[in-house]
Design a protein around this motif. Structure first.
Motif, short mmCIF file in Angstrom:
data_model
loop_
_atom_site.label_atom_id
_atom_site.label_comp_id
_atom_site.label_asym_id
_atom_site.label_seq_id
_atom_site.Cartn_x
_atom_site.Cartn_y
_atom_site.Cartn_z
N ILE A 83 0.82 -1.21 0.00
CA ILE A 83 0.00 0.00 0.00
C ILE A 83 0.86 1.27 0.00
N PRO A 84 1.81 1.45 0.93
CA PRO A 84 2.62 2.68 0.88
C PRO A 84 3.44 2.81 -0.41
N LEU A 85 4.01 1.68 -0.87
CA LEU A 85 4.85 1.75 -2.07
C LEU A 85 4.04 2.07 -3.31
N SER A 86 2.86 1.47 -3.43
CA SER A 86 2.02 1.75 -4.60
C SER A 86 1.51 3.19 -4.58
N LEU A 87 1.22 3.72 -3.39
CA LEU A 87 0.80 5.13 -3.29
C LEU A 87 1.95 6.05 -3.66
N LEU A 88 3.15 5.74 -3.18
CA LEU A 88 4.32 6.55 -3.51
C LEU A 88 4.58 6.56 -5.02
N LEU A 89 4.54 5.39 -5.63
CA LEU A 89 4.76 5.32 -7.07
C LEU A 89 3.68 6.07 -7.84
N ALA A 90 2.44 5.97 -7.37
CA ALA A 90 1.35 6.68 -8.05
C ALA A 90 1.55 8.18 -7.99
N VAL A 91 1.97 8.69 -6.82
CA VAL A 91 2.21 10.14 -6.68
C VAL A 91 3.35 10.58 -7.59
N LEU A 92 4.44 9.80 -7.62
CA LEU A 92 5.59 10.16 -8.45
C LEU A 92 5.24 10.11 -9.93
N LEU A 93 4.50 9.08 -10.35
CA LEU A 93 4.19 8.92 -11.76
C LEU A 93 2.99 9.74 -12.20
N ASN A 94 2.36 10.43 -11.25
CA ASN A 94 1.27 11.34 -11.61
C ASN A 94 1.79 12.70 -12.04
N ALA A 95 3.06 12.95 -11.73
CA ALA A 95 3.68 14.21 -12.16
C ALA A 95 3.94 14.19 -13.66
N SER A 96 4.11 15.36 -14.21
CA SER A 96 4.33 15.49 -15.65
C SER A 96 5.83 15.52 -15.95
N PHE A 97 6.31 14.47 -16.60
CA PHE A 97 7.71 14.41 -17.02
C PHE A 97 7.84 13.43 -18.18
N ARG A 98 8.93 13.53 -18.90
CA ARG A 98 9.14 12.70 -20.07
C ARG A 98 9.36 11.23 -19.64
N GLY A 99 8.65 10.32 -20.30
CA GLY A 99 8.82 8.90 -20.04
C GLY A 99 7.94 8.34 -18.94
N ARG A 100 7.00 9.13 -18.42
CA ARG A 100 6.18 8.62 -17.31
C ARG A 100 5.27 7.48 -17.77
N VAL A 168 2.18 -4.54 -6.51
CA VAL A 168 2.33 -3.08 -6.43
C VAL A 168 1.75 -2.38 -7.65
N GLY A 169 2.00 -2.91 -8.84
CA GLY A 169 1.56 -2.25 -10.06
C GLY A 169 0.06 -2.12 -10.17
N ASN A 170 -0.67 -3.13 -9.70
CA ASN A 170 -2.12 -3.10 -9.77
C ASN A 170 -2.69 -1.98 -8.91
N TYR A 171 -2.24 -1.89 -7.65
CA TYR A 171 -2.76 -0.86 -6.76
C TYR A 171 -2.23 0.52 -7.13
N MET A 172 -1.04 0.58 -7.72
CA MET A 172 -0.52 1.84 -8.22
C MET A 172 -1.46 2.43 -9.27
N LEU A 173 -1.97 1.57 -10.16
CA LEU A 173 -2.88 2.03 -11.20
C LEU A 173 -4.18 2.56 -10.60
N LEU A 174 -4.68 1.90 -9.56
CA LEU A 174 -5.91 2.36 -8.91
C LEU A 174 -5.68 3.70 -8.20
N PHE A 175 -4.54 3.83 -7.54
CA PHE A 175 -4.22 5.11 -6.90
C PHE A 175 -4.07 6.21 -7.94
N LEU A 176 -3.49 5.89 -9.10
CA LEU A 176 -3.34 6.88 -10.17
C LEU A 176 -4.70 7.39 -10.62
N ALA A 177 -5.65 6.46 -10.77
CA ALA A 177 -7.00 6.87 -11.17
C ALA A 177 -7.60 7.82 -10.14
#
Length: 299
Positions: A83-100, A168-177
């Motif tokens: 849960i913490p790792l997927s939330l962290l990845l979602a926050v980082l990958l929600n930012a706008s940068f090349r290659g996200r 992690v990847g599955n919950y990361m996607l849900l957090f991203l949404a």
């Protein structure tokens, strides 16, 4: 025939295939389990009604209760990482940068790969004698001798890490949404008021993600309590039962030949174990749901 009645018939016809499949693949197996947990049935055509004997045996079965404890340890460890790792990845990958988008696909990839394949790969990586993990740790002087990652001391830690990596990847996607549904105006207003990134995260992101996080954690709890596939491939519940979880124990009772278990097939007792396991999972999920709803009312 009236138009209203015609629409009802049309809707019923559309729903009929789903109802038939649900009855055949869901309701009938459930009724089968509810019946045979009162029988001594080993799958050979002989049925002996034993009443509550299977449940009496269940309460005296140390292997089952050890598997319950192992399940709680496995689920707790997996949730604490996932849960913490997927939330962290979602926050980082929600930012706008090349290659996200590429990184999102990379982190989500383990979700679509077979659990058996992932488990075999990690079994090779964590091999005590020639695994890459031990080789790299020895190379950089972090350990003085190879670690038996599937031994009694580290087996549970290893299977937790592998299971968390795959989830992690599955919950990361849900957090991203959930993150993408938060209005940007809130962050802009907070920035104007002088809030830094950390304050915006705790005062805006976390509260706004509350409903989504509640559902994600519930799904993660259910998946963690029911998970056994990676454990079955890597350790088969060993060594000496250190990684035996509820549903793996149930699988061995129902399909002993496929797991190499010396115990004979016990469909009657396995039905009782399956029912008890479902009750435990349901009780823990209901407790979490009650506590989360109560916390929502408080805050």
């Amino acid at each position: 025939m009236s138009p209203k009645l015609r629409r009802i018939q049309e809707n019923a016809l559309f729903l009929l295939p789903s109802v038939i499949l649900t009855m055949a693949l869901g309701i009938y197996p459930l009724l089968w389990v509810l019946r045979y947990m009162f029988y001594d049935y080993k799958g050979y055509g002989s049925e002996l009604f034993v009443g509550l004997d299977n449940f009496r045996r269940l309460f005296r079965d140390d292997l089952f209760w050890d598997s319950v404890v192992n399940t709680l340890v496995f689920a707790g460890g997996k949730l604490a990482i996932t849960i913490p790792l997927s939330l962290l990845l979602a926050v980082l990958l929600n930012a706008s940068f090349r290659g996200r988008n590429f990184l999102r696909a990379v982190f989500f990839m383990p979700t679509v790969v077979s659990t058996a394949v992932i488990s075999v790969v990690f079994y090779i990586l964590f091999n005590a004698y020639n695994g890459m993990v031990n080789q790299q740790l020895l190379k950089y002087g972090l350990i003085s001798e190879p670690i038996n990652w599937f031994g009694p001391d580290y087996a549970m830690v290893t299977v937790i890490l592998v299971a968390a990596w795959g989830a992690v990847g599955n919950y990361m996607l849900l957090f991203l949404a959930g993150l993408q549904s938060i209005p940007r105006d809130l962050y802009e207003s907070a920035e104007i008021d002088g809030a830094n990134t950390w304050q915006s995260f705790w005062r805006i992101t976390v509260p706004m993600l509350g409903p989504v996080m509640q559902v994600i954690i519930m799904l993660a709890i259910i998946a963690s309590l029911k998970g056994y596939e990676s454990i079955m491939v890597m350790t088969e519940g060993g060594p000496i039962g250190k990684t035996e979880v509820m549903y793996l124990y149930l699988y061995k009772l129902l399909f002993p030949v496929s797991t190499g278990s010396p115990v004979e097939q016990q469909l009657g007792y396995g039905s009782a174990v399956g029912f008890a396991s479902a009750v435990i999972v349901g009780a823990i999920t209901a407790l979490y749901y009650y506590l989360s709803r109560k916390m929502n009312r408080v805050f």
